[in-house]
Write an enzyme that holds these catalytic residues in place. Structure first.
Site, mmCIF file in Angstrom:
data_model
loop_
_atom_site.group_PDB
_atom_site.id
_atom_site.type_symbol
_atom_site.label_atom_id
_atom_site.label_comp_id
_atom_site.label_asym_id
_atom_site.label_seq_id
_atom_site.Cartn_x
_atom_site.Cartn_y
_atom_site.Cartn_z
ATOM 1 N N SER A 247 0.842 -1.193 0.000
ATOM 2 C CA SER A 247 0.000 0.000 0.000
ATOM 3 C C SER A 247 0.871 1.235 0.000
ATOM 4 C CB SER A 247 -0.897 0.020 1.240
ATOM 5 O OG SER A 247 -0.129 0.312 2.399
ATOM 6 N N ASP A 248 0.270 2.365 -0.374
ATOM 7 C CA ASP A 248 0.890 3.646 -0.072
ATOM 8 C C ASP A 248 0.621 3.922 1.403
ATOM 9 O OD1 ASP A 248 2.184 6.081 -0.275
ATOM 10 O OD2 ASP A 248 1.108 6.676 -2.092
ATOM 11 N N TRP A 249 1.346 4.872 1.957
ATOM 12 C CA TRP A 249 1.284 5.139 3.391
ATOM 13 C C TRP A 249 -0.060 5.783 3.741
ATOM 14 C CZ3 TRP A 249 5.015 2.704 1.658
ATOM 15 C CH2 TRP A 249 6.141 2.344 2.397
ATOM 16 N N GLY A 250 -0.907 5.026 4.420
ATOM 17 C CA GLY A 250 -2.256 5.493 4.686
ATOM 18 C C GLY A 250 -3.249 5.046 3.642
ATOM 19 N N GLY A 251 -2.867 4.101 2.793
ATOM 20 C CA GLY A 251 -3.715 3.677 1.690
ATOM 21 C C GLY A 251 -4.336 2.311 1.870
#
Length: 694
Positions: A247-251
């Site tokens: 994931s992207d950070w916070g995704g």
């Protein structure tokens, strides 16, 4: 243990406990200003990094240490004294039209990452530039699938050749920053395959990245990190991608992302903040315990991570390399030199000795860099950091960063006989007298752009458009140097003599700009992104809904959109001037299963230079269609010629429909030129037509 990474991954995964499996599926951020609490999963002696995944020493699995790295190994102020080579923006790199430089840039990142103990680099940013307001376009490569893929693939190879895993990101359609965590990108699936997904497909084929990073946004209603069509059907199914999806950070909005194809949550602290709950922690364990997460799926998630560890070789590191920072500095300089684009020149360039006014843009201090997770702390630190601020999670990163390479001082070194006066450009009233007294006035125009924010329009901030207009009225020999992360509108274009697009040019940008202006280096960059005259020429003059964007242009991104609508851009994709002249001669084109083109490029001017002949599909059965089929950068001495041969990837000739690529049989037009609108030679070829792929 088998040397085959797939077999070894299966063997090692079978030997893991469930707790060990789960530990590989969550990445956490190191302690810093944003996250002052130290996570217990990170050993206290491990320097801060963007992401950390514990290793399993008994089975030879190293911890994953991740850093952002698209433009160099980043350090957002947490590792005291740790600087790295600050490379030019992705758009500047793509403007070289030279994939070899992308590999060299990747090698810089790989060596410097490994020397710090980082074994995963969050590089390979390659979303297509669909909107000239997008705050992160400077990190990306272009609006064209082929050019973006060619550059991204070589950067990935350059990083991974040093035993460091590289990602490719953000998969897919992370084309706007506004409301990016909740935005739904709506697009026709077939058009998606012909554009953004084709770029990723080619980059993954050529570069073989160890990981793919999912985007924040939704795609056609489903979050990218939970998108069964994108991750399972296309990436892992049709393309057979063997690595892992992070994931992207916070995704990672929920544990169900694992069912949609996500293999690893990263930036768990941001997920907890945004979604007000754990995602791949306790909820994932609970889903596994009651059978909602099948054991086979969890094993697959782990095997994919292990497979990339073994394939790239981060488990086989020897002694850390010692980076050659002088050589890396030279690479940064070379990219800036070759990526600067001369957009317009009515005789003011190259500069001659005399009275020169340098105005604005903090040119006495340095050159700007984009802000956000890609910002690199250069050797010696920043020349300046001007806070801008704003609302939202990324507001603290929203600064105008200046790399310490002063164009003013570099011009003074190169032109010792010239009288150079500097004005800060605070107001037209102050700048006009300085400009009027000079033979040439050079205005440096900057714009702070970066992660978390889109531009409201295409204007230059802080009154710079008015400044340029006033200076040009006072001095007809006005040169504008744009240091921006995107195209800008130019209400003053007709009143200035020369315009230079320098992008965010990295730690040696001041020197590169000065060399171009002074004529010591012949400009050779080409635009990787179209410059519209105004937002009215774009598919979405107004962004509209804060929750959804309809990419109604489909596969017709950038220059393709201009061709489809019959509009003339301010400056076209592929455009770039030189201090010499080139001609194309003797075009030969053949058809059959694909298009093969040969053309002779001749330097007809009086100085050496580089040209980039571009081959386009200009027509197909059923109507006109403009597609870049290939390009090659050639360096030529005066009078020298070179024969260039290009073979097109068949997918660039095809349409994607009914689950396959299809080339229509019949006559196709191919053309060669210096930009998407300057096609000087053309030919017709007969293609047999065929259906292939998935």
């Amino acid at each position: 243990m088998s040397p085959d990474p797939d077999a070894r991954a299966r063997e090692v995964e079978a030997a893991l406990t469930d707790d060990e499996r789960f530990s590989l599926l969550v990445g956490v951020m190191g302690a810093g200003d944003m996250w002052p609490l130290h996570d217990e999963r990170i050993p206290p002696d491990v320097p801060m990094s963007a992401g950390y995944v514990p290793g399993i020493a008994r089975l030879g699995i190293p911890a994953l240490r991740m850093s952002d790295a698209g433009l160099g190994v980043t350090n957002p102020g947490f590792r005291a004294g740790d600087t790295a080579t600050a490379l030019p923006a992705g758009l500047a790199l793509a403007a070289t039209f030279k994939p070899e430089l992308a590999r060299a840039a990747g090698s810089v990142i790989g060596v410097e990452a490994r020397s710090r103990g980082f074994n995963v680099q969050l590089a390979g940013a390659m979303n297509l530039c669909r909107d000239p307001r997008n705050g992160r376009n400077f990190e990306y490569f272009s609006e064209d699938p082929l050019l973006s893929a060619a550059m991204a693939a070589e950067q990935i190879i350059g990083i991974q050749q040093h035993g460091v895993i590289c990602t490719v990101k953000h998969f897919s359609l992370n084309c706007n920053e506004t409301n990016r965590h909740w935005l739904d990108a709506v697009i026709d699936p077939d058009a998606h395959r012909e554009s953004d997904l084709l770029a990723f497909e080619i980059a993954i084929e050529r570069g073989r990245p160890g990981a793919v990073m999912a985007a924040y946004n939704k795609v056609n209603g489903d979050y990218a990190a939970a998108n069964d069509v994108l991750l399972n059907e296309v990436l892992k199914g049709a393309w057979g991608y063997p690595g892992w999806v992070m994931s992207d950070w916070g995704g990672t909005p929920s544990w169900e992302c694992a069912l949609g194809g996500l293999d690893q949550e990263c930036g768990a602290q941001i997920d907890a903040l945004l979604w007000q709950a754990e995602t791949f922690g306790a909820p994932l364990r609970a889903a596994f315990a009651d059978g909602r997460l099948p054991k086979q799926r969890m094993s697959d998630m782990v095997r994919r991570i292990l497979r990339s560890i073994f394939a790239v070789g981060i488990d086989r590191w020897g002694p850390a390399p010692e980076p050659d920072l002088n050589a890396h500095n030279d690479i940064a300089l070379d990219i800036a030199r070759q990526g600067i684009v001369l957009l317009q020149n009515r005789g003011a360039l190259p500069l001659q000795a005399g009275r020169i006014a340098v105005i604005g843009g903090y040119a006495h201090r340095g050159v700007p860099a984009g802000y956000g997770s890609s910002t690199v702390l250069p050797p010696g630190g920043y020349a300046g950091v001007i806070p801008i601020g704003g609302a939202g999670l990324e507001a603290g990163m929203r600064n105008l960063y200046l790399h310490p390479s002063s164009p003013l001082e570099e011009l003074r070194k190169l032109l010792p006989q010239a009288h150079i006066e500097f004005d800060p450009g605070i107001s037209p009233a102050e700048a006009v007298p300085v400009a009027r007294a000079a033979d040439v006035a050079i205005v440096f125009a900057t714009r702070a752009e970066g992660e978390g924010f889109d531009a409201a329009d295409l204007s230059l901030p802080w009154g710079q458009d008015a400044l340029i207009s006033a200076v040009a009225a006072a001095n007809p020999n006005t040169v504008v140097v744009l240091e921006t992360g995107n195209p800008v509108a130019m209400p003053w274009r007709d009143s200035v003599s020369a315009i230079v697009a320098a992008w965010y040019p990295g730690q040696q940008g001041g020197r590169a700009i000065a060399e171009i202006l002074a004529g010591q280096v012949n400009p050779s960059g080409r635009l990787p992104i179209s410059f519209p005259a105004d937002l009215g020429q774009t598919p979405r003059p107004l962004l509209g809904s804060p929750t959804a964007i309809d990419y109604s242009e489909g596969a017709d991104v950038g220059y393709r959109w201009f061709a489809r609508t019959g509009q003339a851009p301010l400056f076209a994709f592929g455009h770039g001037l030189s201090y010499t002249n080139f001609e194309y001669r003797d075009l030969e084109a053949t058809g059959g299963d694909t298009v093969r083109v040969a053309v002779t490029v001749v330097n007809t001017g009086d100085r050496s230079g580089a040209d980039v002949p571009q081959v386009y599909l200009a027509g197909a059965p059923g109507g006109g269609r403009l597609r870049l089929l290939g390009f090659e950068r050639v360096d030529l001495e005066p009078g020298q010629s070179r024969r260039v041969s290009i073979e097109a990837d068949p997918r660039l000739l095809a349409r994607y429909t009914d689950g396959s690529w299809r080339i229509a049989p019949g006559r196709h037009t191919v053309a060669v030129g210096a930009s998407a609108v300057a096609l000087t030679l053309s030919a017709e070829v007969e293609l047999a037509g065929r259906t292939f792929g998935r």
